[in-house]
Design a protein around this motif. Structure first.
Motif, short mmCIF file in Angstrom:
data_model
loop_
_atom_site.label_atom_id
_atom_site.label_comp_id
_atom_site.label_asym_id
_atom_site.label_seq_id
_atom_site.Cartn_x
_atom_site.Cartn_y
_atom_site.Cartn_z
N VAL A 45 5.80 -2.84 -18.37
CA VAL A 45 4.84 -3.37 -17.22
C VAL A 45 3.35 -3.19 -17.46
CG1 VAL A 45 4.43 -3.19 -14.65
CG2 VAL A 45 6.71 -3.12 -15.31
N SER A 46 2.51 -4.14 -17.29
CA SER A 46 1.22 -3.92 -17.48
C SER A 46 0.40 -4.11 -16.22
CB SER A 46 0.68 -4.67 -18.56
OG SER A 46 1.54 -4.77 -19.65
N SER A 47 -0.55 -3.35 -15.94
CA SER A 47 -1.21 -3.40 -14.48
C SER A 47 -2.99 -3.37 -14.78
CB SER A 47 -0.84 -2.04 -13.70
OG SER A 47 -1.28 -2.32 -12.51
N VAL A 48 -3.46 -4.35 -13.96
CA VAL A 48 -4.88 -4.43 -13.90
C VAL A 48 -5.43 -4.82 -12.60
CG1 VAL A 48 -5.10 -6.90 -14.40
CG2 VAL A 48 -6.67 -4.96 -15.21
N SER A 49 -6.42 -4.35 -12.30
CA SER A 49 -7.26 -4.64 -10.95
C SER A 49 -8.14 -5.82 -11.15
CB SER A 49 -7.82 -3.42 -10.26
OG SER A 49 -8.93 -3.80 -9.23
N VAL A 50 -7.91 -6.93 -10.52
CA VAL A 50 -8.85 -8.18 -10.35
C VAL A 50 -9.70 -7.85 -9.22
CG1 VAL A 50 -9.22 -10.65 -10.51
CG2 VAL A 50 -7.23 -9.55 -11.58
N GLY A 51 -11.04 -8.18 -9.53
CA GLY A 51 -11.85 -7.82 -8.41
C GLY A 51 -12.62 -9.13 -8.11
N GLN A 91 -1.35 -5.80 -4.52
CA GLN A 91 -1.98 -5.54 -3.32
C GLN A 91 -3.21 -6.12 -3.27
OE1 GLN A 91 -1.27 -1.26 -4.34
NE2 GLN A 91 -0.94 -0.88 -2.33
N LEU A 92 -4.02 -6.15 -2.16
CA LEU A 92 -5.09 -6.63 -1.83
C LEU A 92 -5.77 -6.35 -0.76
CD1 LEU A 92 -6.17 -10.63 -2.21
CD2 LEU A 92 -6.70 -9.28 -0.29
N CYS A 126 -3.51 1.24 -11.32
CA CYS A 126 -3.04 0.51 -12.40
C CYS A 126 -2.99 1.35 -13.84
CB CYS A 126 -4.23 -0.56 -12.47
SG CYS A 126 -4.45 -1.67 -11.15
N ALA A 127 -3.92 2.32 -13.84
CA ALA A 127 -3.74 3.14 -15.13
C ALA A 127 -2.63 3.88 -15.15
CB ALA A 127 -5.03 4.14 -15.18
N GLY A 128 -2.36 4.34 -13.93
CA GLY A 128 -1.09 5.39 -13.70
C GLY A 128 0.27 4.53 -14.01
N ILE A 129 0.34 3.16 -13.51
CA ILE A 129 1.45 2.46 -13.86
C ILE A 129 1.56 2.05 -15.47
CG2 ILE A 129 2.42 0.12 -13.59
CD1 ILE A 129 1.26 0.34 -10.70
N PRO A 148 -5.44 -5.12 -6.91
CA PRO A 148 -4.24 -4.56 -8.24
C PRO A 148 -3.22 -5.20 -8.34
CG PRO A 148 -4.52 -2.97 -6.55
CD PRO A 148 -5.40 -4.07 -5.91
N ILE A 149 -2.94 -5.65 -9.42
CA ILE A 149 -1.74 -6.55 -9.84
C ILE A 149 -0.83 -5.96 -11.14
CG2 ILE A 149 -0.74 -8.71 -10.26
CD1 ILE A 149 -3.45 -10.11 -9.32
N SER A 150 0.42 -5.67 -10.71
CA SER A 150 1.25 -5.53 -12.20
C SER A 150 2.24 -6.44 -12.46
CB SER A 150 2.04 -4.23 -11.67
OG SER A 150 1.25 -3.10 -11.40
N MET A 151 2.23 -6.66 -13.78
CA MET A 151 3.13 -7.87 -14.47
C MET A 151 4.17 -7.45 -15.40
SD MET A 151 0.71 -10.96 -14.47
CE MET A 151 0.08 -11.84 -13.00
#
Lengths: 267, 241
Positions: free
Chosen positions: B150-156, B196-197, B129-132, B183-186
């Motif tokens: 595009v912004s990306s974060v991992s929800v857990g 991904q999950l 996510c940080a890379g994206i 991890p989700i990007s939007m």
């Protein structure tokens, strides 16, 4: 043999789908006929052949004894690999695995690992020293779309009939060709992947190769009826939150129908 | 639903991101570059191109090819990583391409290639996510026409509690149902470009996770935008190299 799907065929498939129709008469959320056969190789600890329409894969399970990973000293190891054989399509070439094969193996691996369908803690022989490694190897035999789901179902089918080979603890040797009557310990629930493709505005399952060719994006969900263990979005077309919610529901419904069919073969 | 007294290891609220830093122009040689860090995870990205694609047979006469390369520096984690590509890094590279392509106007650059090199300098979960996030900023910094960022974060999910931006301690959560990592990007208008999950979760919880990702991505988007603006102000509206 058609190499790739032409634009004109692609357009026709999309037009049909907008009216809720598919070339082979299926509904959007309908699978092709599925056939599962067990024991395709008597050298493997377990194996299976899965046919979904004209798509066919074979999956084998082999086991060996090795050291555990340092972060799981009392658990067996799991390794899933996939090979897209040149025999199965004019599009696949010989040589080291390309991205599609790597992704296929990794997606199936995650579904099996995360669902804990293999009880790896029961595959420990001596903590910190010797554990079983389970290799699941997937080979495509004929690619007419949806290899991923076929591979996931094949992996489960092969695991279901796998027996643990005899192991000579003193000499640290697996006696290949001689089996115990112990099966690989599996959980009760059977997770397998269902992939939904977005084609134009339509969401479809189990695409033929032609349909897969014009798919803009796909979501693979490794799941049981109520529990999701792995997901992967493939290809670059974006999808809306509403579409994702639909996909979650579609896979739940399709899993239920498919599970009944699969269970008939696995009994 | 969640118990009230649920405690994250570092005391964050469920919807609270780690402290984020974002900066563009970190690699002077590149056409565009950026650093994105969240907590102890640090990613840098550099963009080279659009440039002519070599070898020629890989050219696409309809559009440019986006070529991402995600790489973890050998000392970015406790157990040294053997340098070079792995199955994992190859998959993340591809996922990154898929996550970014929807916002790029690749059709403007037939026969060209845009190279995006992402390196993880320090890893504490959420590296893809940080890379994206860094790559998205670097592409904008390079002046490549984009429909958005595009912004990306991992929800857990830790046991039954949903939280955003997992750190390593949370990723390794073992209590109850353990950890689920999503991890989700939007895009900035809330379209999903990467998903991904791994873990154990149900339909409703996934839907809730997507809603949390949407809110978190809005915050990240503001930070990315701010960093790009800052660069423009510092360089009085123009950029070079």
């Amino acid at each position: 043999m058609v190499e790739i799907t032409s634009n004109i065929t692609g357009r026709r498939i999309r037009e049909y789908l907008e009216e809720g129709k598919r070339f082979d008469g299926r509904k959007a959320d309908q699978y092709r006929e599925i056939v599962i056969e067990s024991n395709v190789s008597n050298k493997a600890e377990g194996s299976a052949r899965v046919k979904i329409g004209k798509t066919e894969v074979i999956v084998g399970v082999k086991m060996s004894v090795s050291e555990p990973y340092p972060d799981s000293p009392d658990k067996g190891n799991l390794m899933v690999t996939a090979e897209l054989l040149p025999l199965s399509s004019s599009r696949f070439e010989t040589g080291p695995p390309k991205f599609d094969a790597i992704e296929l193996g990794r997606v199936i691996d995650r579904g099996i690992r995360e669902s804990k369908v293999i009880e790896l803690e029961k595959l420990c022989i001596k903590k910190g020293e010797r554990v079983w490694t389970v290799f699941i190897d997937i080979y495509s035999i004929n690619d007419d779309g949806n290899l991923l789901d076929a591979a996931g179902i094949g992996a489960i089918a092969a695991l279901k009939n796998a027996r643990i080979p005899k192991y000579d603890e003193e000499n640290d040797a697996v006696l290949y060709g001689e089996w115990t009557d112990k099966k690989i310990p599996l959980s009760k629930e059977i997770p397998f992947p269902i992939t939904v493709h977005k084609v134009g505005k339509s969401l479809i399952v189990d695409p033929t190769k032609e349909e897969e060719d014009i798919s803009e994006t796909r979501i693979t969900i490794g799941r049981t009826e109520d529990t999701i263990y792995s997901m992967q979005k493939g290809a670059s077309k974006e999808i809306s939150i509403e579409e994702m919610e639909k996909i979650l529901k579609i896979t739940k419904k399709v899993w239920k129908e498919l599970n009944l069919k699969i269970n008939k073969f696995l009994k | 639903m969640a118990k009230k007294e649920f405690q994250r290891p570092d005391g964050r609220k469920p919807d609270e991101l780690r402290p984020i830093k974002a900066k563009v122009g970190v690699v002077p040689n590149a056409d565009g570059s950026a650093m994105f860090s969240t907590g102890d995870t640090i990613a840098i990205a550099a963009v080279y191109g659009p440039k002519k694609m070599h070898p020629q047979h890989q050219q696409n006469p309809e559009k440019a090819i986006l070529r991402c390369n995600y790489n973890m520096i050998s000392f970015s984690v406790a157990d040294r990583i053997r340098p070079g590509p792995s199955r994992r890094s190859m998959e993340i590279s591809k996922i990154t391409e898929w996550a970014l392509e929807p916002v790029l106007m690749l059709e403007n650059y037939p026969n060209m290639v845009i190279d995006v090199h992402i390196n993880i300098i320090q890893a504490d979960a959420g590296t893809r996510c940080a890379g994206i996030n860094a790559a998205s900023m670097a592409l904008a910094h390079a002046g490549i026409p984009m429909r958005g960022i595009v912004s990306s974060v991992s929800v857990g999910k830790l046991d039954k509690q949903l939280v955003v931006d997992l750190n390593k301690a949370e990723e390794d959560w073992e209590e109850g149902e353990g950890a689920t990592d999503i991890p989700i990007s939007m895009t900035s208008d809330g379209k999903i470009t990467h998903f991904q999950l791994d873990g154990k979760i149900n339909n409703e919880q996934v839907q809730e996770a997507i809603r949390m990702a949407r809110e978190a991505c809005k915050k990240i988007y503001e930070i990315q935008k701010e960093a790009l603006k800052e660069f423009l102000t510092e360089n009085e509206g123009g950029k070079n190299g």
